[in-house]
Design an enzyme around this catalytic site. Structure first.
Site, PDB file in Angstrom:
ATOM      1  N   TYR A  19      25.152 -28.945  75.315  1.00 31.73           N
ATOM      2  CA  TYR A  19      26.600 -28.712  75.242  1.00 31.73           C
ATOM      3  C   TYR A  19      27.325 -30.022  74.906  1.00 31.73           C
ATOM      4  O   TYR A  19      28.203 -30.050  74.044  1.00 31.73           O
ATOM      5  CB  TYR A  19      27.098 -28.145  76.576  1.00 31.73           C
ATOM      6  CG  TYR A  19      28.461 -27.517  76.505  1.00 31.73           C
ATOM      7  CD1 TYR A  19      28.620 -26.183  76.129  1.00 31.73           C
ATOM      8  CD2 TYR A  19      29.605 -28.242  76.814  1.00 31.73           C
ATOM      9  CE1 TYR A  19      29.869 -25.593  76.062  1.00 31.73           C
ATOM     10  CE2 TYR A  19      30.857 -27.663  76.748  1.00 31.73           C
ATOM     11  CZ  TYR A  19      30.987 -26.337  76.377  1.00 31.73           C
ATOM     12  OH  TYR A  19      32.236 -25.760  76.311  1.00 31.73           O
ATOM     13  N   HIS A  23      29.423 -30.907  71.429  1.00 29.04           N
ATOM     14  CA  HIS A  23      30.828 -31.291  71.497  1.00 29.04           C
ATOM     15  C   HIS A  23      31.082 -32.744  71.085  1.00 29.04           C
ATOM     16  O   HIS A  23      32.223 -33.129  70.859  1.00 29.04           O
ATOM     17  CB  HIS A  23      31.400 -30.979  72.882  1.00 29.04           C
ATOM     18  CG  HIS A  23      31.655 -29.511  73.042  1.00 29.04           C
ATOM     19  ND1 HIS A  23      30.638 -28.608  73.293  1.00 29.04           N
ATOM     20  CD2 HIS A  23      32.796 -28.794  72.925  1.00 29.04           C
ATOM     21  CE1 HIS A  23      31.150 -27.396  73.346  1.00 29.04           C
ATOM     22  NE2 HIS A  23      32.452 -27.471  73.122  1.00 29.04           N
ATOM     23  N   TYR A  42      43.705 -31.632  73.005  1.00 23.70           N
ATOM     24  CA  TYR A  42      42.722 -30.757  73.650  1.00 23.70           C
ATOM     25  C   TYR A  42      41.557 -31.600  74.144  1.00 23.70           C
ATOM     26  O   TYR A  42      40.939 -32.327  73.371  1.00 23.70           O
ATOM     27  CB  TYR A  42      42.264 -29.716  72.629  1.00 23.70           C
ATOM     28  CG  TYR A  42      41.334 -28.640  73.124  1.00 23.70           C
ATOM     29  CD1 TYR A  42      41.151 -28.370  74.466  1.00 23.70           C
ATOM     30  CD2 TYR A  42      40.627 -27.871  72.209  1.00 23.70           C
ATOM     31  CE1 TYR A  42      40.298 -27.356  74.892  1.00 23.70           C
ATOM     32  CE2 TYR A  42      39.780 -26.853  72.615  1.00 23.70           C
ATOM     33  CZ  TYR A  42      39.614 -26.609  73.964  1.00 23.70           C
ATOM     34  OH  TYR A  42      38.778 -25.606  74.372  1.00 23.70           O
ATOM     35  N   TRP A  80      30.585 -20.695  66.348  1.00 28.47           N
ATOM     36  CA  TRP A  80      30.644 -21.760  67.355  1.00 28.47           C
ATOM     37  C   TRP A  80      30.613 -21.164  68.765  1.00 28.47           C
ATOM     38  O   TRP A  80      29.859 -21.602  69.628  1.00 28.47           O
ATOM     39  CB  TRP A  80      31.903 -22.598  67.135  1.00 28.47           C
ATOM     40  CG  TRP A  80      32.108 -23.686  68.134  1.00 28.47           C
ATOM     41  CD1 TRP A  80      32.962 -23.679  69.207  1.00 28.47           C
ATOM     42  CD2 TRP A  80      31.458 -24.961  68.168  1.00 28.47           C
ATOM     43  NE1 TRP A  80      32.874 -24.854  69.899  1.00 28.47           N
ATOM     44  CE2 TRP A  80      31.961 -25.658  69.277  1.00 28.47           C
ATOM     45  CE3 TRP A  80      30.497 -25.562  67.368  1.00 28.47           C
ATOM     46  CZ2 TRP A  80      31.540 -26.943  69.617  1.00 28.47           C
ATOM     47  CZ3 TRP A  80      30.080 -26.845  67.701  1.00 28.47           C
ATOM     48  CH2 TRP A  80      30.597 -27.521  68.807  1.00 28.47           C
ATOM     49  N   TRP A  81      31.440 -20.152  68.982  1.00 31.73           N
ATOM     50  CA  TRP A  81      31.465 -19.496  70.292  1.00 31.73           C
ATOM     51  C   TRP A  81      30.126 -18.856  70.618  1.00 31.73           C
ATOM     52  O   TRP A  81      29.669 -18.902  71.765  1.00 31.73           O
ATOM     53  CB  TRP A  81      32.572 -18.462  70.353  1.00 31.73           C
ATOM     54  CG  TRP A  81      33.959 -19.030  70.380  1.00 31.73           C
ATOM     55  CD1 TRP A  81      34.338 -20.331  70.618  1.00 31.73           C
ATOM     56  CD2 TRP A  81      35.177 -18.323  70.166  1.00 31.73           C
ATOM     57  NE1 TRP A  81      35.704 -20.452  70.560  1.00 31.73           N
ATOM     58  CE2 TRP A  81      36.246 -19.235  70.290  1.00 31.73           C
ATOM     59  CE3 TRP A  81      35.469 -16.991  69.878  1.00 31.73           C
ATOM     60  CZ2 TRP A  81      37.578 -18.866  70.141  1.00 31.73           C
ATOM     61  CZ3 TRP A  81      36.798 -16.623  69.732  1.00 31.73           C
ATOM     62  CH2 TRP A  81      37.839 -17.548  69.859  1.00 31.73           C
TER      63      TRP A  81
END
Length: 110
Positions: A19, A23, A42, A80-81
């Site tokens: 993860y 990212h 963000y 991506w999700w």
């Protein structure tokens, strides 16, 4: 209009390194869609050992629901999700239909 938003979700411990790797190099199309949908400033933070992630963003737009629908319809964002959502562990206390659980702002100062 600008709205500050915060959300929380768990992260599966065995998925943490992947993860973080993903990212560290978010796909340019995903970043462009985030910007296109009015999201600025963000950030996602991780709290170990609890494996809780906290997201903060600012929404600069007039129709959150429409912008979220536009993001959800984007094929690259969907890909991506599909990669990242299985790594997450939504809170048991979230409301029906939520993935990341929203948080209430109780203090802010500029």
């Amino acid at each position: 209009m600008m709205i500050r938003m915060a959300q929380v979700i768990g992260l599966k411990p065995e998925e943490m390194e992947e993860y973080k790797r993903l990212h560290a190099d978010v796909w340019s199309g995903v970043l462009a869609k985030i910007h296109d949908c009015g999201i600025r400033n963000y950030s996602i933070f991780l709290r170990e050992p609890e494996m809780l992630m906290f997201a903060y963003m600012e929404y600069h737009g007039d129709d959150w629901e429409a912008d979220q629908a536009k993001m959800a319809a984007d094929p690259e964002t969907q890909r991506w999700w599909a990669i990242n959502e299985p790594k997450q562990a939504p809170l048991d206390t979230r409301a029906e239909g939520e993935w990341w659980a929203p948080m209430e702002e109780v203090f802010h100062v500029d």
